[in-house]
Write a protein that holds these residues in place. Structure first.
Motif, mmCIF file in Angstrom:
data_model
loop_
_atom_site.group_PDB
_atom_site.id
_atom_site.type_symbol
_atom_site.label_atom_id
_atom_site.label_comp_id
_atom_site.label_asym_id
_atom_site.label_seq_id
_atom_site.Cartn_x
_atom_site.Cartn_y
_atom_site.Cartn_z
ATOM 1 N N GLN B 82 -53.828 -111.646 12.992
ATOM 2 C CA GLN B 82 -53.916 -113.110 12.923
ATOM 3 C C GLN B 82 -53.097 -113.645 11.757
ATOM 4 O O GLN B 82 -52.402 -114.653 11.876
ATOM 5 N N ILE B 83 -53.211 -112.941 10.636
ATOM 6 C CA ILE B 83 -52.462 -113.379 9.454
ATOM 7 C C ILE B 83 -50.962 -113.292 9.722
ATOM 8 O O ILE B 83 -50.212 -114.227 9.455
ATOM 9 N N LEU B 84 -50.548 -112.172 10.283
ATOM 10 C CA LEU B 84 -49.114 -111.991 10.505
ATOM 11 C C LEU B 84 -48.581 -112.973 11.548
ATOM 12 O O LEU B 84 -47.456 -113.441 11.457
ATOM 13 N N GLN B 86 -49.787 -115.935 11.983
ATOM 14 C CA GLN B 86 -49.710 -117.225 11.295
ATOM 15 C C GLN B 86 -48.474 -117.271 10.390
ATOM 16 O O GLN B 86 -47.803 -118.299 10.291
ATOM 17 N N VAL B 87 -48.213 -116.147 9.761
ATOM 18 C CA VAL B 87 -47.041 -116.068 8.890
ATOM 19 C C VAL B 87 -45.770 -116.238 9.707
ATOM 20 O O VAL B 87 -44.831 -116.938 9.307
ATOM 21 N N ALA B 88 -45.744 -115.607 10.877
ATOM 22 C CA ALA B 88 -44.568 -115.746 11.746
ATOM 23 C C ALA B 88 -44.390 -117.198 12.157
ATOM 24 O O ALA B 88 -43.274 -117.712 12.241
ATOM 25 N N GLU B 90 -45.441 -119.763 10.383
ATOM 26 C CA GLU B 90 -44.959 -120.460 9.180
ATOM 27 C C GLU B 90 -43.452 -120.311 9.081
ATOM 28 O O GLU B 90 -42.742 -121.254 8.763
ATOM 29 N N GLN B 91 -43.023 -119.103 9.349
ATOM 30 C CA GLN B 91 -41.606 -118.835 9.235
ATOM 31 C C GLN B 91 -40.832 -119.635 10.280
ATOM 32 O O GLN B 91 -39.780 -120.195 10.000
ATOM 33 N N PRO B 98 -37.436 -118.492 5.673
ATOM 34 C CA PRO B 98 -38.854 -118.783 5.716
ATOM 35 C C PRO B 98 -39.393 -119.303 4.411
ATOM 36 O O PRO B 98 -40.370 -120.015 4.387
ATOM 37 N N LEU B 99 -38.765 -118.929 3.327
ATOM 38 C CA LEU B 99 -39.326 -119.312 2.043
ATOM 39 C C LEU B 99 -38.355 -120.176 1.257
ATOM 40 O O LEU B 99 -38.504 -120.353 0.065
ATOM 41 N N ALA B 100 -37.421 -120.703 1.954
ATOM 42 C CA ALA B 100 -36.440 -121.511 1.245
ATOM 43 C C ALA B 100 -37.078 -122.778 0.719
ATOM 44 O O ALA B 100 -37.975 -123.344 1.324
ATOM 45 N N SER B 101 -36.619 -123.189 -0.402
ATOM 46 C CA SER B 101 -37.148 -124.418 -0.964
ATOM 47 C C SER B 101 -36.625 -125.584 -0.157
ATOM 48 O O SER B 101 -35.571 -125.517 0.458
ATOM 49 N N SER B 242 -54.585 -122.663 16.308
ATOM 50 C CA SER B 242 -54.448 -121.493 15.473
ATOM 51 C C SER B 242 -55.588 -121.307 14.491
ATOM 52 O O SER B 242 -55.825 -120.226 14.015
ATOM 53 N N LYS B 286 -37.532 -120.678 14.358
ATOM 54 C CA LYS B 286 -37.070 -119.302 14.396
ATOM 55 C C LYS B 286 -37.642 -118.622 15.636
ATOM 56 O O LYS B 286 -38.849 -118.600 15.833
ATOM 57 N N GLU B 289 -40.372 -112.728 17.523
ATOM 58 C CA GLU B 289 -39.910 -111.356 17.705
ATOM 59 C C GLU B 289 -39.986 -110.977 19.177
ATOM 60 O O GLU B 289 -40.736 -111.556 19.938
#
Lengths: 202, 406
Positions: B82-84, B86-88, B90-91, B98-101, B242, B286, B289
């Motif tokens: 679930q975390i991954l 959610q992270v995907a 987010e990305q 994914p982490l660009a300012s 989610s 994005k 996968e």
């Protein structure tokens, strides 16, 4: 007495740059690397948060939120601090917010439910097992009645096995404050659990 | 241990005399093995002389053992995934990196030769998606009976249309825009598949119905139209959200993350999955996968593309896929807002202004729980783009040539 430092419990990551490499990979967009990065921490973080929040659901939610929030903030992670302490700081802040939103009071039944059934050791008889469960129930109830700050530091020390330096890093406290808070926390818990201690069976 | 219950207990050690509070704190640090040198010696001396101190230390050690013996439970095996996920997500919702300012641009700038062909493909993709979303029924309610949760989904679309025209890039024809049929002619209902055995609870499928026997639009015989004209190709559509969104006193309602799955067939020989993917990434979408992407063949050149384009202008678009025609599948997961942003960016492209007529599109879901708690929240939509293109190989060119001369 052996020093129960958290660093000794970390999984085998002999290469000091192992975590920083993973962090760099995640920042570069590799979400799988994030899975590897958080893998050693999610269960123990959950255990600690369950100790602080008392509820399985809340602990699970905060673990999830903390790990997602850590992902979002990974750019701000600095290599001079350990990922573990940085992650726990995020989690502790979220736990505090969660606990402020609702302050549950555990009944003995709820405490028993959340404590779960402890695996019975072969050398422990049914009476001893029942007595032990009773102690665990009382411990959960006592923990629940402690102020959040007190509970937090106890959990970090006793459940997580953090040394004082790590606790200080996570809670952003000087070592002297860690010492005094832990002393007060233990004194409070000791008062609340006098009957358990009187049994002398712990 | 020998305790006198009548004796008051306090945070302070019950020690007579002039004990030092800092000395008390040292006892706690002693239990944790945090003392060395003079401090350790000081405490050890005290423990020899002070019964209360010895008792305090012994009891705190007992409590430590008790706490450390608390059974460890697992948060559940699904937490990690679930975390991954959610992270995907987010990305996917972030801007390329994914982490660009904020404000930073994506590092992956598409090559100019690819970029020039992106918009025509996107035009078709967007038009087809909107065509799909547009419905004769402006609101479609879905209700899932079961447990304490009732979900209601609403889809609203308005003003989606496309106009006939020719897409010009650098004063050269890049693609032909053909008016698309209104989606009402193709799909006018989305229904939850509660009564559909092959689909799990909480999933839904697209149920095409009401397609007129004689299409009003000349382009309604596009291959894409055919994809939705038969119930046999109904696509699964799952819904949910989610994060948990409601808790009752006794139980929490947690719905697993799920999403709309909208399949769009884009029949565009010039649109390559890699280029389309780059475009989506630029707009914060994005691809997930597992995307199947076919890249342009090595021998591909811009001249090849132009040749294919010229041939395709005379090709019967209603014809089935050519032998060897390549299909790239790109799946993105995004919020409706993000998708609309992409559409707006598309509309804002000066090259395309006035040539493509998306006005506004809105996708919204409304969730209601237990009838008394209600919350509206955007739900991630999963969009599957199928990008069809002909590989400009000799065999394909021949097949196309044969078809156009038939």
């Amino acid at each position: 007495m052996s020093k129960n430092a958290i660093s000794a419990e970390l999984p085998q990551r002999d290469d000091p740059s192992y975590e920083s490499r993973l962090v760099a990979a995640v920042i570069a967009g590799d979400t799988e690397a994030y899975g590897t990065l958080i893998e050693p921490y999610q269960d123990r973080l959950y255990h600690a948060l369950r100790g602080i929040l008392g509820s399985h659901e809340d602990a699970r939610d905060v673990v999830q939120d903390a790990l997602v929030q850590a992902y979002r903030k990974l750019n701000s992670f600095r290599a001079e601090s350990r990922f573990y302490t940085w992650l726990y700081r995020i989690a502790m802040n979220l736990a505090l917010s969660t606990r402020r939103r609702k302050r549950p009071t555990l009944s003995i039944e709820q405490a028993r439910e959340q404590a779960g059934s402890e695996p019975a050791a072969q050398w422990v008889g049914p009476e001893e097992l029942a007595m032990r469960q009773e102690q665990i129930d009382q411990l959960w109830t006592a923990l629940d009645q402690l102020p959040h700050q007190t509970r937090e530091i106890l959990v970090l020390r006793e459940l997580e096995g953090c040394d004082y330096e790590t606790i200080g890093e996570i809670l952003k406290l000087p070592l002297g404050t860690v010492r005094s808070r832990l002393f007060r926390a233990r004194s409070q818990l000791r008062v609340q659990l006098q009957n358990v201690l009187s049994d002398g069976s712990v | 241990m020998n305790h006198d219950d009548s004796k008051p207990r306090d945070d302070r050690l019950e020690e007579p005399g002039d004990h030092d509070p800092q000395l008390d704190e040292l006892l706690s640090a002693y239990v944790d093995g945090e003392l060395t040198g003079p401090e350790l010696a000081k405490v050890e001396l005290r423990l020899q002389q002070d019964t209360n101190a010895r008792e305090w230390v012994a009891e705190v050690q007992q409590l430590s053992r008790l706490m450390q013996s608390l059974p460890r439970k697992s948060p559940g095996p699904e937490l990690r995934s679930q975390i991954l996920r959610q992270v995907a997500q987010e990305q996917a919702l972030s801007t390329g990196n994914p982490l660009a300012s904020p404000g930073s641009s994506s590092a992956s700038e598409p090559p100019s030769t690819l970029r020039r062909w992106l918009w025509p493909g996107l035009a078709i993709a967007a038009a087809l998606l909107l065509m799909f979303l547009q419905s004769n029924q402006p609101e479609v309610d879905r209700r899932v009976a079961g447990r304490s949760e009732e979900r209601e989904a609403k889809i609203e679309e308005r003003g989606a249309r496309s106009e006939e025209g020719e897409l010009m890039i650098a004063n050269k024809p890049a693609a032909k825009i053909i008016p698309l049929p209104t989606s009402g002619e193709l799909v006018d209902s989305l229904q939850l598949a509660e009564d559909s055995a092959p689909l799990a609870k909480g999933q839904a499928k697209v149920v095409p119905r009401g397609r007129p026997s004689s299409p009003a639009s000349p382009a309604s015989d596009l291959p894409v139209a055919g994809q939705y004209s038969s119930p046999n190709v109904a696509k699964p559509l799952s819904m949910g959200r989610s994060r948990h969104f409601a808790k009752s006193k006794s139980t929490s309602v947690r719905s697993t993350k799920s999403d709309f799955v909208v399949q769009v067939i884009v029949s565009d020989p010039l649109l390559d999955g890699g280029a389309f993917r780059t475009l989506l990434t630029e707009h914060g979408m994005k691809p997930l996968e597992g995307v199947r992407l076919s890249s342009l063949p090595q021998e591909h050149s811009l001249e090849d593309e132009k040749e294919v384009l010229e041939r395709l202008e005379t090709r019967d678009r209603s014809a089935p896929a050519l032998p060897g025609e390549q299909v790239d599948t790109v799946v993105v997961e995004t919020l409706p807002k993000q998708f609309h942003r992409l559409l707006r960016a598309y509309r804002g492209n000066p090259t395309l202004q006035g040539r493509y007529g998306i006005q506004e599109a809105k996708v919204q879901q409304k969730l209601s729980i237990s009838g008394n708690q209600q919350e509206t929240a955007p739900i991630p939509i999963r969009i599957t783009f199928e990008l069809r293109r002909a590989v400009p190989s000799e065999s394909i060119q021949k097949a196309m040539s044969d078809r156009t001369t038939e």
